[in-house]
Design an enzyme around this catalytic site. Structure first.
Site, short mmCIF file in Angstrom:
data_model
loop_
_atom_site.label_atom_id
_atom_site.label_comp_id
_atom_site.label_asym_id
_atom_site.label_seq_id
_atom_site.Cartn_x
_atom_site.Cartn_y
_atom_site.Cartn_z
N CYS A 172 -17.72 -36.60 0.04
CA CYS A 172 -16.64 -37.39 0.64
C CYS A 172 -15.40 -37.50 -0.26
CB CYS A 172 -17.18 -38.75 1.05
SG CYS A 172 -16.12 -39.62 2.25
N GLU A 210 -22.74 -37.71 4.56
CA GLU A 210 -22.88 -38.78 3.57
C GLU A 210 -23.59 -39.97 4.21
OE1 GLU A 210 -20.00 -41.30 0.52
OE2 GLU A 210 -19.18 -40.66 2.44
N LYS A 219 -22.62 -38.84 -6.43
CA LYS A 219 -21.17 -38.84 -6.17
C LYS A 219 -20.42 -39.31 -7.41
CE LYS A 219 -17.94 -40.74 -2.73
NZ LYS A 219 -17.86 -41.65 -1.55
#
Length: 272
Positions: free
Chosen positions: A155, A42, A114
């Site tokens: 994440c 990330e 995300k």
């Protein structure tokens, strides 16, 4: 037939050009040993908690110099790149934490923004408000790659089973969960959650991670891993330094586990 992949553990800093050079070098190293794909963490292109300073480097993806250099390097080396994420400017003026999959000709095959924003106050005194700067995505994304069907997450997404339920329904062979985990949350939950996601999906999980002390003052947990569909950790790059690791992805292992433990086939929709 197995496919070799490379996993890059980085300590990204505030200079995008330096971060791009690290990724280019990893693509070249992977090409030299027959890796078909590279996975990066990330925020591979920039880690900077100073949002005023960082803003100068967050541009639309077509202007992003890190993305451009990686596309050129992928075409030059013939290695696919699963870029864990870059910070990019959206058309509406907000930022996106966006993953990219780039093929061996340098073309972008997939994008994933995300979905889940990390907004939290930790017991250590650390406070994070990702939603103050970044807009969440709303799409589940998969893409065919040399290593199989790849599902994308980033994440904090790892904590939300519904996303992985959706990826499991699409029968992903691999799920990428790149990260920049904090040290306290990494120590508590990193290994167990990543292994659980591999077991649930009967798929390989590749989690390239940021590690160590960054120029902006933050510290990240590291422990980039590849986990097989049974939940076995095939490689763990540790929590001390930036490095590059290699693993073989075996489609026969996926088929074997799904035959032994057919949870995907046995799954039922619970409506009450």
């Amino acid at each position: 037939m197995t496919t070799r992949i490379s996993v890059l553990q980085m300590t990204s800093g505030i200079d995008p050009e330096a971060n791009a050079a690290t990724i280019e070098a990893a693509l070249e190293q992977g090409s030299a040993v027959g890796a078909a794909m590279l996975f990066t963490p990330e925020m591979s292109g920039l880690i900077d908690r100073d949002r005023t300073r960082a803003k100068a480097h967050i541009v639309p993806e077509e202007q992003d110099p890190v993305l451009s250099r990686i596309r050129d390097a992928a075409a030059r080396t013939g290695v696919w790149a699963a870029i864990g994420s870059l910070a990019v400017l959206r058309d509406d003026g907000r930022f996106a934490n966006r993953a990219f999959v780039i093929d061996a000709s340098g073309e972008i095959r997939a994008r994933y923004d995300k979905i889940h924003m990390f907004d939290v106050d930790l017991a250590t005194g650390e406070s994070w408000r990702e939603s103050n700067a970044y807009a969440p995505g709303d799409q589940v994304v998969t893409v065919e790659t040399p290593a199989g069907k790849l599902g994308l997450a980033i994440c904090y997404d790892v904590r939300f089973p519904a996303l992985f339920e959706a990826l499991g329904r699409q029968r992903c062979d691999i799920i990428a969960i790149p990260a920049a985990f904090t040290v306290p949350t990494g120590q508590a939950h990193w290994h167990i959650m990543q292994r659980a996601r591999a077991i649930e999906a009967s798929a390989y999980v590749v989690c390239a991670a940021q590690v160590g002390q960054h120029e902006d003052g933050r510290a990240t947990y590291g422990h980039s891993m590849v986990i097989d569909p049974w939940g076995d950790v095939l490689i763990d790059l540790g929590g001390d330094e930036a490095t590059l690791g290699f693993v073989e992805i075996d489609p026969a292992r996926i088929a074997e586990i799904r035959k032994q433990l057919p949870s995907l086939a046995n799954k039922r929709l619970i409506t009450k």
